[in-house]
Scaffold this motif. Structure first.
Motif, PDB file in Angstrom:
ATOM      1  N   ILE A  15      47.611 -95.283  31.735  1.00  0.00           N
ATOM      2  CA  ILE A  15      48.780 -96.095  31.374  1.00  0.00           C
ATOM      3  C   ILE A  15      49.563 -95.406  30.267  1.00  0.00           C
ATOM      4  O   ILE A  15      50.796 -95.292  30.327  1.00  0.00           O
ATOM      5  CB  ILE A  15      48.348 -97.518  30.961  1.00  0.00           C
ATOM      6  N   ASN A  16      48.870 -94.939  29.248  1.00  0.00           N
ATOM      7  CA  ASN A  16      49.568 -94.358  28.100  1.00  0.00           C
ATOM      8  C   ASN A  16      50.174 -92.992  28.371  1.00  0.00           C
ATOM      9  O   ASN A  16      51.042 -92.540  27.621  1.00  0.00           O
ATOM     10  CB  ASN A  16      48.645 -94.332  26.882  1.00  0.00           C
ATOM     11  N   THR A  17      49.759 -92.342  29.455  1.00  0.00           N
ATOM     12  CA  THR A  17      50.398 -91.088  29.862  1.00  0.00           C
ATOM     13  C   THR A  17      51.360 -91.314  31.031  1.00  0.00           C
ATOM     14  O   THR A  17      51.930 -90.360  31.551  1.00  0.00           O
ATOM     15  CB  THR A  17      49.343 -90.027  30.239  1.00  0.00           C
ATOM     16  N   HIS A  18      51.502 -92.577  31.433  1.00  0.00           N
ATOM     17  CA  HIS A  18      52.391 -92.984  32.528  1.00  0.00           C
ATOM     18  C   HIS A  18      52.042 -92.250  33.824  1.00  0.00           C
ATOM     19  O   HIS A  18      52.916 -91.872  34.594  1.00  0.00           O
ATOM     20  CB  HIS A  18      53.856 -92.781  32.148  1.00  0.00           C
ATOM     21  N   ASP A  19      50.760 -92.115  34.057  1.00  0.00           N
ATOM     22  CA  ASP A  19      50.218 -91.426  35.220  1.00  0.00           C
ATOM     23  C   ASP A  19      49.877 -92.456  36.299  1.00  0.00           C
ATOM     24  O   ASP A  19      48.776 -93.011  36.318  1.00  0.00           O
ATOM     25  CB  ASP A  19      48.970 -90.642  34.786  1.00  0.00           C
ATOM     26  N   VAL A  20      50.818 -92.710  37.183  1.00  0.00           N
ATOM     27  CA  VAL A  20      50.627 -93.747  38.199  1.00  0.00           C
ATOM     28  C   VAL A  20      49.454 -93.398  39.116  1.00  0.00           C
ATOM     29  O   VAL A  20      48.655 -94.276  39.463  1.00  0.00           O
ATOM     30  CB  VAL A  20      51.924 -94.000  38.999  1.00  0.00           C
ATOM     31  N   ALA A  21      49.313 -92.139  39.499  1.00  0.00           N
ATOM     32  CA  ALA A  21      48.172 -91.748  40.345  1.00  0.00           C
ATOM     33  C   ALA A  21      46.858 -92.004  39.610  1.00  0.00           C
ATOM     34  O   ALA A  21      45.882 -92.478  40.207  1.00  0.00           O
ATOM     35  CB  ALA A  21      48.286 -90.279  40.753  1.00  0.00           C
ATOM     36  N   GLY A  22      46.822 -91.722  38.312  1.00  0.00           N
ATOM     37  CA  GLY A  22      45.630 -91.993  37.518  1.00  0.00           C
ATOM     38  C   GLY A  22      45.338 -93.473  37.408  1.00  0.00           C
ATOM     39  O   GLY A  22      44.186 -93.900  37.430  1.00  0.00           O
ATOM     40  N   VAL A  23      46.394 -94.275  37.286  1.00  0.00           N
ATOM     41  CA  VAL A  23      46.236 -95.728  37.256  1.00  0.00           C
ATOM     42  C   VAL A  23      45.605 -96.190  38.564  1.00  0.00           C
ATOM     43  O   VAL A  23      44.616 -96.927  38.566  1.00  0.00           O
ATOM     44  CB  VAL A  23      47.593 -96.433  37.027  1.00  0.00           C
ATOM     45  N   LEU A  24      46.162 -95.742  39.685  1.00  0.00           N
ATOM     46  CA  LEU A  24      45.665 -96.181  40.991  1.00  0.00           C
ATOM     47  C   LEU A  24      44.231 -95.731  41.244  1.00  0.00           C
ATOM     48  O   LEU A  24      43.486 -96.420  41.946  1.00  0.00           O
ATOM     49  CB  LEU A  24      46.581 -95.686  42.103  1.00  0.00           C
ATOM     50  N   ALA A  25      43.827 -94.605  40.659  1.00  0.00           N
ATOM     51  CA  ALA A  25      42.454 -94.126  40.817  1.00  0.00           C
ATOM     52  C   ALA A  25      41.450 -95.111  40.218  1.00  0.00           C
ATOM     53  O   ALA A  25      40.272 -95.089  40.578  1.00  0.00           O
ATOM     54  CB  ALA A  25      42.295 -92.751  40.178  1.00  0.00           C
ATOM     55  N   CYS A  26      41.923 -95.996  39.333  1.00  0.00           N
ATOM     56  CA  CYS A  26      41.044 -96.986  38.698  1.00  0.00           C
ATOM     57  C   CYS A  26      40.903 -98.257  39.535  1.00  0.00           C
ATOM     58  O   CYS A  26      40.013 -99.067  39.269  1.00  0.00           O
ATOM     59  CB  CYS A  26      41.584 -97.348  37.305  1.00  0.00           C
ATOM     60  N   TYR A  27      41.771 -98.452  40.507  1.00  0.00           N
ATOM     61  CA  TYR A  27      41.794 -99.680  41.311  1.00  0.00           C
ATOM     62  C   TYR A  27      41.234 -99.436  42.706  1.00  0.00           C
ATOM     63  O   TYR A  27      41.487 -98.390  43.309  1.00  0.00           O
ATOM     64  CB  TYR A  27      43.236-100.177  41.465  1.00  0.00           C
ATOM     65  N   SER A  28      40.529-100.425  43.248  1.00  0.00           N
ATOM     66  CA  SER A  28      40.116-100.354  44.645  1.00  0.00           C
ATOM     67  C   SER A  28      41.380-100.459  45.508  1.00  0.00           C
ATOM     68  O   SER A  28      42.388-101.007  45.058  1.00  0.00           O
ATOM     69  CB  SER A  28      39.133-101.474  44.984  1.00  0.00           C
ATOM     70  N   PRO A  29      41.356 -99.934  46.722  1.00  0.00           N
ATOM     71  CA  PRO A  29      42.552 -99.958  47.572  1.00  0.00           C
ATOM     72  C   PRO A  29      43.098-101.366  47.830  1.00  0.00           C
ATOM     73  O   PRO A  29      44.299-101.532  48.032  1.00  0.00           O
ATOM     74  CB  PRO A  29      42.085 -99.309  48.879  1.00  0.00           C
ATOM     75  N   ASP A  30      42.236-102.376  47.813  1.00  0.00           N
ATOM     76  CA  ASP A  30      42.692-103.740  48.082  1.00  0.00           C
ATOM     77  C   ASP A  30      42.669-104.612  46.820  1.00  0.00           C
ATOM     78  O   ASP A  30      42.597-105.836  46.893  1.00  0.00           O
ATOM     79  CB  ASP A  30      41.852-104.375  49.182  1.00  0.00           C
ATOM     80  N   ALA A  31      42.765-103.969  45.659  1.00  0.00           N
ATOM     81  CA  ALA A  31      42.732-104.706  44.387  1.00  0.00           C
ATOM     82  C   ALA A  31      43.898-105.681  44.280  1.00  0.00           C
ATOM     83  O   ALA A  31      44.942-105.510  44.917  1.00  0.00           O
ATOM     84  CB  ALA A  31      42.781-103.722  43.218  1.00  0.00           C
ATOM     85  N   VAL A  32      43.690-106.707  43.451  1.00  0.00           N
ATOM     86  CA  VAL A  32      44.734-107.695  43.168  1.00  0.00           C
ATOM     87  C   VAL A  32      45.008-107.668  41.669  1.00  0.00           C
ATOM     88  O   VAL A  32      44.084-107.755  40.858  1.00  0.00           O
ATOM     89  CB  VAL A  32      44.293-109.107  43.611  1.00  0.00           C
ATOM     90  N   TYR A  33      46.282-107.525  41.330  1.00  0.00           N
ATOM     91  CA  TYR A  33      46.735-107.489  39.933  1.00  0.00           C
ATOM     92  C   TYR A  33      47.615-108.711  39.711  1.00  0.00           C
ATOM     93  O   TYR A  33      48.602-108.909  40.433  1.00  0.00           O
ATOM     94  CB  TYR A  33      47.524-106.197  39.689  1.00  0.00           C
ATOM     95  N   VAL A  34      47.265-109.544  38.736  1.00  0.00           N
ATOM     96  CA  VAL A  34      48.005-110.776  38.461  1.00  0.00           C
ATOM     97  C   VAL A  34      48.531-110.708  37.030  1.00  0.00           C
ATOM     98  O   VAL A  34      47.779-110.420  36.098  1.00  0.00           O
ATOM     99  CB  VAL A  34      47.102-112.023  38.622  1.00  0.00           C
ATOM    100  N   SER A  35      49.823-110.958  36.859  1.00  0.00           N
ATOM    101  CA  SER A  35      50.427-110.962  35.527  1.00  0.00           C
ATOM    102  C   SER A  35      51.503-112.035  35.484  1.00  0.00           C
ATOM    103  O   SER A  35      51.857-112.618  36.523  1.00  0.00           O
ATOM    104  CB  SER A  35      51.032-109.594  35.217  1.00  0.00           C
TER     105      SER A  35
END
Length: 147
Positions: A15-35
């Motif tokens: 997040i702090n390097t604004h690395d979207v691919a790195g962010v996605l590597a932390c989530y399962s393919p079917d993850a749910v993000y609620v905000s």
């Protein structure tokens, strides 16, 4: 084997390097993000969500100041988010706020359920009024309740 906190720390760096691919590597393919901004399901929608944050706040930074390490799952972190609003951000109702040039400092908390080394659900909490007030928007009035 990585721990739940290893995953959260990896996400923080991405997040702090604004690395979207790195962010996605932390989530399962079917993850749910609620905000407060809405619900994102799967990598495409989660990527879009983070791209909106990084586009609206090109210097966005998340500083963790409390990690509830004694919990097993979810991994809960309290954050301070900072950034300068120079790009558009999308409101939950679909309207866009152009960059205001204002700096923000917003307190937030998140709870991430992690299984198999990936985030499967991530719930983010922050005070929208605190954010919008810092962007220069206040309450403009309340529509009367329908009769």
């Amino acid at each position: 084997m990585c721990t739940r906190w290893d995953v959260k720390h990896k996400l923080s760096v991405a997040i702090n390097t604004h690395d979207v691919a790195g962010v996605l590597a932390c989530y399962s393919p079917d993850a749910v993000y609620v905000s407060p901004s809405g619900i994102a399901e799967g990598h495409d929608q989660i990527a879009w969500h983070y791209e909106q944050i990084f586009g609206g706040f090109p210097d966005f930074h998340a500083t963790a100041w409390n990690e509830l390490e004694q919990l097993d799952n979810p991994a809960i972190t309290e954050w301070t988010y900072t950034g300068t609003h120079t790009g558009p951000i999308l409101l939950p109702d679909g309207r866009e706020i152009p960059g205001t040039g204002r700096r923000i400092t917003v307190r937030a908390t998140c709870a991430a359920h992690i299984e198999g080394g990936k985030i499967v659900t991530h719930r983010e909490y922050f005070d929208q009024l605190e954010l919008y007030s810092q962007l220069g928007f206040g309450l403009t009035g309340v529509d009367p309740a329908p009769i």
